[in-house]
Design a protein around this motif. Structure first.
Motif, PDB file in Angstrom:
ATOM      1  N   ILE A 446      17.871   2.273   5.706  1.00  0.00           N
ATOM      2  CA  ILE A 446      16.798   2.297   6.718  1.00  0.00           C
ATOM      3  C   ILE A 446      15.603   1.481   6.263  1.00  0.00           C
ATOM      4  O   ILE A 446      15.087   0.637   6.995  1.00  0.00           O
ATOM      5  N   PHE A 447      15.138   1.724   5.029  1.00  0.00           N
ATOM      6  CA  PHE A 447      13.945   1.028   4.554  1.00  0.00           C
ATOM      7  C   PHE A 447      14.180  -0.480   4.425  1.00  0.00           C
ATOM      8  O   PHE A 447      13.273  -1.280   4.710  1.00  0.00           O
ATOM      9  N   SER A 448      15.378  -0.873   4.004  1.00  0.00           N
ATOM     10  CA  SER A 448      15.637  -2.305   3.835  1.00  0.00           C
ATOM     11  C   SER A 448      15.665  -3.027   5.179  1.00  0.00           C
ATOM     12  O   SER A 448      15.384  -4.226   5.248  1.00  0.00           O
ATOM     13  N   ARG A 449      16.010  -2.325   6.258  1.00  0.00           N
ATOM     14  CA  ARG A 449      15.985  -2.953   7.579  1.00  0.00           C
ATOM     15  C   ARG A 449      14.562  -3.207   8.053  1.00  0.00           C
ATOM     16  O   ARG A 449      14.321  -4.123   8.840  1.00  0.00           O
ATOM     17  N   VAL A 450      13.629  -2.387   7.578  1.00  0.00           N
ATOM     18  CA  VAL A 450      12.243  -2.495   8.037  1.00  0.00           C
ATOM     19  C   VAL A 450      11.417  -3.359   7.102  1.00  0.00           C
ATOM     20  O   VAL A 450      10.569  -4.143   7.546  1.00  0.00           O
ATOM     21  N   VAL A 451      11.646  -3.225   5.779  1.00  0.00           N
ATOM     22  CA  VAL A 451      10.830  -3.925   4.786  1.00  0.00           C
ATOM     23  C   VAL A 451      11.723  -4.682   3.819  1.00  0.00           C
ATOM     24  O   VAL A 451      12.506  -4.074   3.087  1.00  0.00           O
ATOM     25  N   GLY A 452      11.652  -5.973   3.808  1.00  0.00           N
ATOM     26  CA  GLY A 452      12.260  -6.775   2.764  1.00  0.00           C
ATOM     27  C   GLY A 452      13.685  -7.220   2.971  1.00  0.00           C
ATOM     28  O   GLY A 452      14.174  -8.079   2.247  1.00  0.00           O
ATOM     29  N   GLY A 453      14.405  -6.648   3.905  1.00  0.00           N
ATOM     30  CA  GLY A 453      15.774  -7.072   4.142  1.00  0.00           C
ATOM     31  C   GLY A 453      16.754  -6.507   3.136  1.00  0.00           C
ATOM     32  O   GLY A 453      16.419  -5.692   2.272  1.00  0.00           O
ATOM     33  N   SER A 454      17.998  -6.962   3.216  1.00  0.00           N
ATOM     34  CA  SER A 454      19.068  -6.409   2.383  1.00  0.00           C
ATOM     35  C   SER A 454      18.843  -6.636   0.894  1.00  0.00           C
ATOM     36  O   SER A 454      19.388  -5.908   0.067  1.00  0.00           O
ATOM     37  N   GLY A 455      18.024  -7.617   0.549  1.00  0.00           N
ATOM     38  CA  GLY A 455      17.756  -7.893  -0.860  1.00  0.00           C
ATOM     39  C   GLY A 455      16.960  -6.799  -1.548  1.00  0.00           C
ATOM     40  O   GLY A 455      16.873  -6.780  -2.783  1.00  0.00           O
TER      41      GLY A 455
END
Length: 706
Positions: A446-455
């Protein structure tokens, strides 16, 4: 009322889509909407009605914190700080881990139980126990049972409550050790919360009394700095100093538990719990916002085929009763009743704050459980089962895991399993059982979708692991203090000075006894994978819910004896449900012929294998086989004894209630006498205009007084 109608409509829409959607994708945002809408209506109307009509909270009545203020255990604490302390104390492993495991049955059964259970059972229990304990000088649950039900049922309640408390503390401590072992980031960040809390306590007590907003800003800033610095430390030459072995962590936890339980509440316990609440609520709040922004779909089925068959790889047993046992804290938790009759009633300023602190804190924890269920249900179901099924089911390679998951009815390729582990910088995600890693994967998604992407998945994954450890540790320190109160109450029946909870020899002796008990089980469990607290881990959920039955029985008895017979259904109905669930589960765990469910059947299977010279998983050696036989025997006996004790408590409580109805004049209550309060404090987080005016009038009167 138009606003409340809109809230109700939003919640109803969420429920409708969750319940009726079949064969189509459903956004996790509707689960959030159903939860928040239901909580808002329940808190505004149901909890308010109970507090005013059934309990009849009295703002003019002095609480034990005011009457018995000693600056150690009894201390009037600002409602905002106390809300943080109470929430942090009750929010342990259960709301994070239980819903993740229960996702095996699908997202719908868990969602219904988490939300409906907390509204009508869990939050009601917490609030009512807190009210009656406050009216009785902060007496522990077991002691209230002894005084109000009688020596026989009370003794059973005291024994059951204390035994269950030690099991719960040992399990919580084991989860913390597993999360922090070999994790310098998490260990450093958690360690820094202690000096930050000490600073906050000194600030509020000495430097700037009453300046809660100031100390909150300072504490949050330092906490965020500690979280950031934790990652720096993990990547620096200091990493080795904070990379601790499990045995070393056990020693530190035992020492911390003892110190936290004997220090004055304002120095460490309350400010540390208040501080950790910012991280807990902040993270869960941001997770909810992330769901509303990313709008992930619920990929798990609404109800899986394991719900009816009872042969799931995560845990065995049918939907009833085991979903209600597995979700041990998000809907109803007996552990909470120990906090509500432990530290909190000795710190609350006004009876009118009981609704916010008792009912409101439990709603907050329930939302944590909802978000944990969301995190488990938005990831690929194949990955979910590969992570939560034991290695004996899926094997130890991505290929064998992929094939095993296919046999369960789901699909995930070996390449996808390897890629999922690589994305979070883990060697493997196979058989990462216990629920915590799965929750971390969902949070990272969830957080990677909102902030910073899959990396950024690896960062968020390890942040979530650290967050879970912090989440659980705060229940350990408060729980140890409550265990001390319980033991003092028990010994006070034999030697009266122990009843004075701030009597230093008694406080130090009982604190040492409590940490020695759970510390022993933890030490053995850390060094023997099948021993110590691992031996009692299978009875954790049932024990917790059986303790809730004790709490609800005490509450129902007190409602009847205090002239509130017509309101006794408020706790009586949840008591009947909880008793039906837990006693059914206990019966199955003791007598079931399925070795995956019944302890004694499991014992027979392993004993037969020993006689045949075979080694069955999870055992790896013949010594392990003998340990499994011993563990199964102990778990079966403990389950039977605890269930019997709870039946005794409920039966004795029913006898007392019937006797009161027949002859009310013969009833005696141990309620403390009325003393007028001199404190003015708001009932909620924000003071109403009337409360502000009353506070101003009292301040003016105090200034005019000679």
């Amino acid at each position: 009322m138009a606003g409340w109608a809109a809230v109700a409509l939003l919640g109803a829409t969420g429920w409708t889509l969750l319940a009726l959607s079949r064969g189509e994708t459903v956004s996790a945002a509707w689960m959030v909407a159903a939860a928040l809408g239901s909580y808002a209506i329940a808190y505004r109307f149901y909890a308010r009605w109970i507090a005013r009509r059934a309990l009849r909270v009295d703002a003019t009545r002095a609480t034990p914190a005011e009457r018995l203020n000693d600056g150690v255990d009894f201390h009037p604490t600002d409602r905002r700080v106390l809300l943080g302390h109470h929430f942090a104390a009750i929010a342990g492993a259960g709301p994070l881990v239980g819903p993740v495991l229960a996702a095996q049955m699908g997202y719908l059964p868990g969602t219904i139980w988490i939300i409906a259970g907390v509204i009508f059972a869990g939050a009601v229990q917490d609030m009512v126990v807190l009210f009656f304990s406050t009216r009785r000088d902060g007496r522990s649950l077991g002691q209230m049972a002894r005084e109000e039900i009688g020596p026989f049922g009370g003794a059973a309640a005291l024994l059951a409550a204390f035994a269950i408390m030690i099991i719960l503390l040992g399990v919580l401590a084991l989860v913390v050790v597993n999360a922090l072992a070999q994790s310098p980031w998490g260990t450093f960040s958690l360690a820094m919360t202690i000096p930050i809390a000490l600073l906050m306590g000194f600030y509020l007590r000495v430097l700037r009394p009453g300046r809660v907003t100031e100390v909150s800003l300072i504490g949050v800033a330092l906490l965020l700095l500690a979280l950031v610095a934790g990652r720096w430390v993990a990547q620096s030459s200091w990493a080795d100093a904070f990379t601790l072995k499990p045995g070393t962590l056990v020693i530190w936890l035992v020492a911390y538990g003892f110190i936290a339980s004997v220090l004055p509440v304002w120095t460490l316990l309350a400010p540390r719990d208040y501080l950790s609440t910012f991280l807990k609520i902040g993270t869960i709040g941001l997770l909810a916002v992330g769901v509303l922004i990313a709008l992930p779909d619920l990929r798990m089925d609404a109800v899986t085929h394991f719900a009816g068959r009872g042969d799931g790889p995560v845990f065995a047993g049918a939907l009833f009763p085991f979903v209600f046992i597995t979700i041990a804290c998000g809907a109803l938790s007996g552990f909470h009743s120990l906090i509500s009759s432990g530290t909190t009633p000795k710190m609350i300023q006004k009876e009118t704050q009981i609704r916010m602190i008792g009912y409101g804190s439990m709603l907050m924890e329930s939302f944590v459980a909802v978000m944990a269920l969301v995190a488990a249900c938005i990831i690929d179901p194949g990955l979910y089962f590969a992570m939560n099924a034991p290695s004996g089911v899926i094997g130890e390679t991505v290929r064998s895991a992929s094939q095993a998951v296919a046999h369960l009815g789901y699909t995930i390729s070996p390449e996808q399993l390897a890629a999922a582990a690589k994305a979070v910088e883990e060697h493997t995600l196979l058989s990462r059982t216990g629920g915590a890693p799965t929750l971390a994967i969902g949070v990272a998604e969830i957080f990677s979708r909102v902030v910073g992407g899959s990396g950024t998945k690896a960062f968020w994954y390890h942040f979530a692991i650290m967050f879970e450890a912090l989440f659980i540790l705060t229940a350990l320190d408060a729980g140890t203090r409550v265990g001390r109160f319980m033991l003092q109450d028990m010994l006070g029946n034999l030697y009266r000075p122990f009843r004075r909870v701030s009597w230093k020899p008694g406080a130090w002796l009982t604190s040492a006894a409590v940490v020695a008990l759970w510390g022993y089980f933890l030490w053995v469990g850390v060094h023997e994978p099948l021993g110590g607290i691992n031996q009692l881990f299978p009875v954790f959920g049932i024990a917790n819910q059986l303790l809730a039955a004790v709490a609800l029985a005490v509450c129902t008895t007190l409602l009847v004896k205090s002239g509130r017979l017509k309101w006794a259904w408020i706790t009586g109905v949840p008591l009947l449900w909880d008793a039906a669930v837990t006693l059914t589960a206990s019966w199955q765990k003791v007598f079931s012929g399925d070795p995956r469910v019944g302890f004694f059947t499991q014992r027979s299977v392993y004993q037969d294998a020993i006689d045949a010279g075979k080694v069955l998983p999870p055992a790896k050696t013949m010594d392990d086989m003998h340990t499994v036989v011993t563990n199964s025997t102990v778990d079966g006996v403990v389950s039977a004894v605890l269930a019997l004790l709870i039946v005794v408590v409920i039966a004795d409580a029913a006898r007392v209630c019937v006797r009161h109805v027949r002859n009310p004049g013969a009833t005696r209550l141990s309620e403390a006498p009325y003393v007028a309060s001199r404190i003015t404090a708001p009932a909620g987080l924000v003071a109403s205009r009337r409360e502000k005016e009353a506070g101003a009038e009292l301040t003016a009167a105090e200034r005019r007084a000679p």
